[in-house]
Design an enzyme around this catalytic site. Structure first.
Site, PDB file in Angstrom:
ATOM      1  N   LEU A   1      17.364  51.550  47.952  1.00 50.78           N
ATOM      2  CA  LEU A   1      17.342  52.960  48.379  1.00 50.78           C
ATOM      3  C   LEU A   1      17.822  53.889  47.265  1.00 50.78           C
ATOM      4  CD1 LEU A   1      18.862  52.492  51.951  1.00 50.78           C
ATOM      5  CD2 LEU A   1      16.519  53.229  51.433  1.00 50.78           C
TER       6      LEU A   1
ATOM      7  N   LYS B   1      26.177  42.378  38.043  1.00 53.34           N
ATOM      8  CA  LYS B   1      27.318  43.295  37.862  1.00 53.34           C
ATOM      9  C   LYS B   1      28.381  42.728  36.912  1.00 53.34           C
ATOM     10  CE  LYS B   1      27.003  45.609  42.336  1.00 53.34           C
ATOM     11  NZ  LYS B   1      27.673  46.012  43.568  1.00 53.34           N
TER      12      LYS B   1
ATOM     13  N   GLY C   1      34.592  37.437  52.397  1.00 53.73           N
ATOM     14  CA  GLY C   1      33.844  37.310  51.148  1.00 53.73           C
ATOM     15  C   GLY C   1      34.754  37.184  49.951  1.00 53.73           C
TER      16      GLY C   1
ATOM     17  N   GLY D   1      27.950  50.610  56.009  1.00 59.00           N
ATOM     18  CA  GLY D   1      27.738  50.477  54.562  1.00 59.00           C
ATOM     19  C   GLY D   1      26.944  51.632  53.959  1.00 59.00           C
TER      20      GLY D   1
ATOM     21  N   ASN E   1      28.945  48.580  38.004  1.00 58.66           N
ATOM     22  CA  ASN E   1      27.739  48.949  38.769  1.00 58.66           C
ATOM     23  C   ASN E   1      27.102  50.224  38.233  1.00 58.66           C
ATOM     24  OD1 ASN E   1      29.410  50.987  39.791  1.00 58.66           O
ATOM     25  ND2 ASN E   1      28.403  50.929  41.782  1.00 58.66           N
TER      26      ASN E   1
HETATM   27  P1  NAP Z   1      28.176  38.444  45.855  1.00 60.73           P
HETATM   28  O1  NAP Z   1      28.995  38.682  44.642  1.00 60.73           O
HETATM   29  O2  NAP Z   1      26.927  37.635  45.792  1.00 60.73           O
HETATM   30  O3  NAP Z   1      29.164  37.806  46.962  1.00 60.73           O
HETATM   31  C1  NAP Z   1      28.693  37.476  48.239  1.00 60.73           C
HETATM   32  C2  NAP Z   1      29.841  36.894  49.053  1.00 60.73           C
HETATM   33  O4  NAP Z   1      29.359  36.616  50.379  1.00 60.73           O
HETATM   34  C3  NAP Z   1      30.378  35.565  48.514  1.00 60.73           C
HETATM   35  O5  NAP Z   1      31.739  35.506  48.806  1.00 60.73           O
HETATM   36  C4  NAP Z   1      29.601  34.520  49.354  1.00 60.73           C
HETATM   37  O6  NAP Z   1      30.306  33.310  49.522  1.00 60.73           O
HETATM   38  C5  NAP Z   1      29.573  35.233  50.689  1.00 60.73           C
HETATM   39  N1  NAP Z   1      28.455  34.764  51.522  1.00 60.73           N
HETATM   40  C6  NAP Z   1      27.138  34.895  51.246  1.00 60.73           C
HETATM   41  N2  NAP Z   1      26.416  34.370  52.264  1.00 60.73           N
HETATM   42  C7  NAP Z   1      27.305  33.907  53.178  1.00 60.73           C
HETATM   43  C8  NAP Z   1      27.196  33.247  54.422  1.00 60.73           C
HETATM   44  N3  NAP Z   1      25.995  32.990  54.963  1.00 60.73           N
HETATM   45  N4  NAP Z   1      28.337  32.911  55.087  1.00 60.73           N
HETATM   46  C9  NAP Z   1      29.552  33.184  54.547  1.00 60.73           C
HETATM   47  N5  NAP Z   1      29.722  33.812  53.365  1.00 60.73           N
HETATM   48  C10 NAP Z   1      28.614  34.165  52.697  1.00 60.73           C
HETATM   49  O7  NAP Z   1      27.720  39.835  46.505  1.00 60.73           O
HETATM   50  P2  NAP Z   1      28.543  41.212  46.503  1.00 60.73           P
HETATM   51  O8  NAP Z   1      28.135  42.031  45.351  1.00 60.73           O
HETATM   52  O9  NAP Z   1      29.969  40.886  46.703  1.00 60.73           O
HETATM   53  O10 NAP Z   1      27.924  41.941  47.800  1.00 60.73           O
HETATM   54  C11 NAP Z   1      28.250  41.484  49.113  1.00 60.73           C
HETATM   55  C12 NAP Z   1      27.530  42.372  50.128  1.00 60.73           C
HETATM   56  O11 NAP Z   1      28.023  43.719  50.014  1.00 60.73           O
HETATM   57  C13 NAP Z   1      26.013  42.455  49.897  1.00 60.73           C
HETATM   58  O12 NAP Z   1      25.378  42.435  51.154  1.00 60.73           O
HETATM   59  C14 NAP Z   1      25.816  43.801  49.236  1.00 60.73           C
HETATM   60  O13 NAP Z   1      24.543  44.376  49.522  1.00 60.73           O
HETATM   61  C15 NAP Z   1      26.915  44.613  49.911  1.00 60.73           C
HETATM   62  N6  NAP Z   1      27.323  45.762  49.074  1.00 60.73           N
HETATM   63  C16 NAP Z   1      27.121  46.987  49.610  1.00 60.73           C
HETATM   64  C17 NAP Z   1      27.468  48.094  48.883  1.00 60.73           C
HETATM   65  C18 NAP Z   1      27.268  49.454  49.485  1.00 60.73           C
HETATM   66  O14 NAP Z   1      27.229  50.436  48.728  1.00 60.73           O
HETATM   67  N7  NAP Z   1      27.186  49.571  50.798  1.00 60.73           N
HETATM   68  C19 NAP Z   1      28.020  47.965  47.599  1.00 60.73           C
HETATM   69  C20 NAP Z   1      28.226  46.678  47.082  1.00 60.73           C
HETATM   70  C21 NAP Z   1      27.863  45.578  47.838  1.00 60.73           C
HETATM   71  P3  NAP Z   1      30.140  32.087  48.453  1.00 60.73           P
HETATM   72  O15 NAP Z   1      30.873  32.551  47.198  1.00 60.73           O
HETATM   73  O16 NAP Z   1      30.801  30.973  49.136  1.00 60.73           O
HETATM   74  O17 NAP Z   1      28.668  31.938  48.215  1.00 60.73           O
END
Ligand code: NAP
Length: 296
Positions: free
Chosen positions: A18, A69, A129, A258, A90
């Protein structure tokens, strides 16, 4: 015609993003000569070339998203404190060839919590997470209201402990503990936390999902944990009201989507690139219209 300055987002399979809508709506509304587009980078090996390309082509700024990132950090000339403390970037600003990395997720996450600062002061918090977003969340919470404790809820205890050690070393914030999802003791702990944050992708409905696909609950069968003192904050923004938020709301909790963080982090990046404030109401209306149209 004056050439436009180029902005964009680096990521992998991000055609759904987006961000172009957000930044182009803001630039158009303010009459600024910027155009924001998507750069899909198919492999991490291409990151150094993409960053050098930014310098060579005079691209004004990049956002960086999953999974790059952390990867971009070492190719930049400078890191702002927000990026340095979480070791993830970011937003990149090209200042006459000097590439500076920021992390606007920290401020973007904090923004929607500002009205609750007094209520949350010294309270305990749970974050699901252990990825980049969880890191940014810890940093923001520490600065916002000095939580009495931050509980990281993870599926992989080794990764959770590694993140904890790193956060403690970098920030000297000691009140972090790690717990496994699905443990009965973890659910009991959640009852005592005033703020529960989902920093995993659980609950996301992807743009290419089958029509009618439902948001997956973060805490299946655990509705009993909620009360009206809780604030539930989901970093997932698609859909804006996830199953996690729906459940919390139905049980009296306050909910934050979010979408608010998405626009908050974008507004800060826009400010860094253009020096102007993003017209938040106009941008939010455009985003909600687009989401409503794509869920028809
Ligand atoms: P990331 O670095 O890939 O980390 C993802 C985390 O989620 C890891 O701890 C992973 O665990 C865990 N995870 C993934 N699938 C899972 C599952 N099925 N069950 C349990 N844990 C699970 O991603 P990130 O950058 O931290 O982003 C996380 C989320 O936040 C994403 O959906 C992203 O779109 C959202 N986000 C939103 C914004 C916003 O502006 N709203 C900004 C940043 C991020 P493992 O390490 O064990 O794989």
């Amino acid at each position: 015609m004056k050439p436009k300055k180029i902005l964009g987002i680096l990521g992998h399979k991000i055609d759904y993003s987006l961000s172009p809508l957000i930044h182009n709506t803001a630039a158009e509304h303010l009459g600024l000569d910027y155009y924001y587009t998507i750069f899909n980078i198919h492999s991490a090996e291409s990151i150094p070339a993409a960053i050098e390309g930014m310098r060579a082509l005079g691209i004004a700024g990049f956002n960086v998203t999953i999974p790059y990132k952390e990867r971009v950090v070492k190719y930049l000339d400078q890191l702002a404190p927000s990026a340095s403390v979480v070791q993830a970037v970011n937003t990149i600003v090209n200042q006459d060839g000097l590439l500076i990395g920021y992390n606007t997720d920290v401020e973007g996450f904090a923004e929607p919590l500002l009205p609750f600062q007094a209520q949350l002061k010294h309270q305990s918090v749970a974050i699901f997470g252990n990825g980049g977003a969880a890191r940014a969340t810890v940093e923001a919470l520490k600065n916002l209201f000095e939580p009495s404790s931050i509980h990281l809820i993870v599926r992989n205890m080794r990764k959770g402990e590694e993140l904890k050690q790193d956060l403690v070393r970098r920030s000297m914030y000691l009140k972090i503990s790690v717990h496994e999802t699905d443990e009965p003791a973890t659910l009991e702990l959640l009852k005592t936390c005033r703020l529960i944050v989902n920093a995993t992708p659980i609950g996301t409905v992807y743009a290419n999902a089958e029509p009618g696909t439902k948001s997956e609950p973060l805490l299946p069968g655990s509705s009993y944990i909620w009360n009206d003192q809780h604030i539930a904050y989901d970093l997932v923004y698609s859909p804006p009201m996830t199953a996690f938020l729906e459940d919390a709301k139905n049980h009296g909790a306050t909910v934050i989507s979010g979408i608010d963080m998405l626009i908050g982090q974008a507004a800060r990046a826009f400010q860094l690139w253009t020096g102007k404030d993003m017209p938040l109401d106009i941008v939010k209306a455009a985003v909600m219209k687009k989401i409503a149209a794509s869920s028809d």
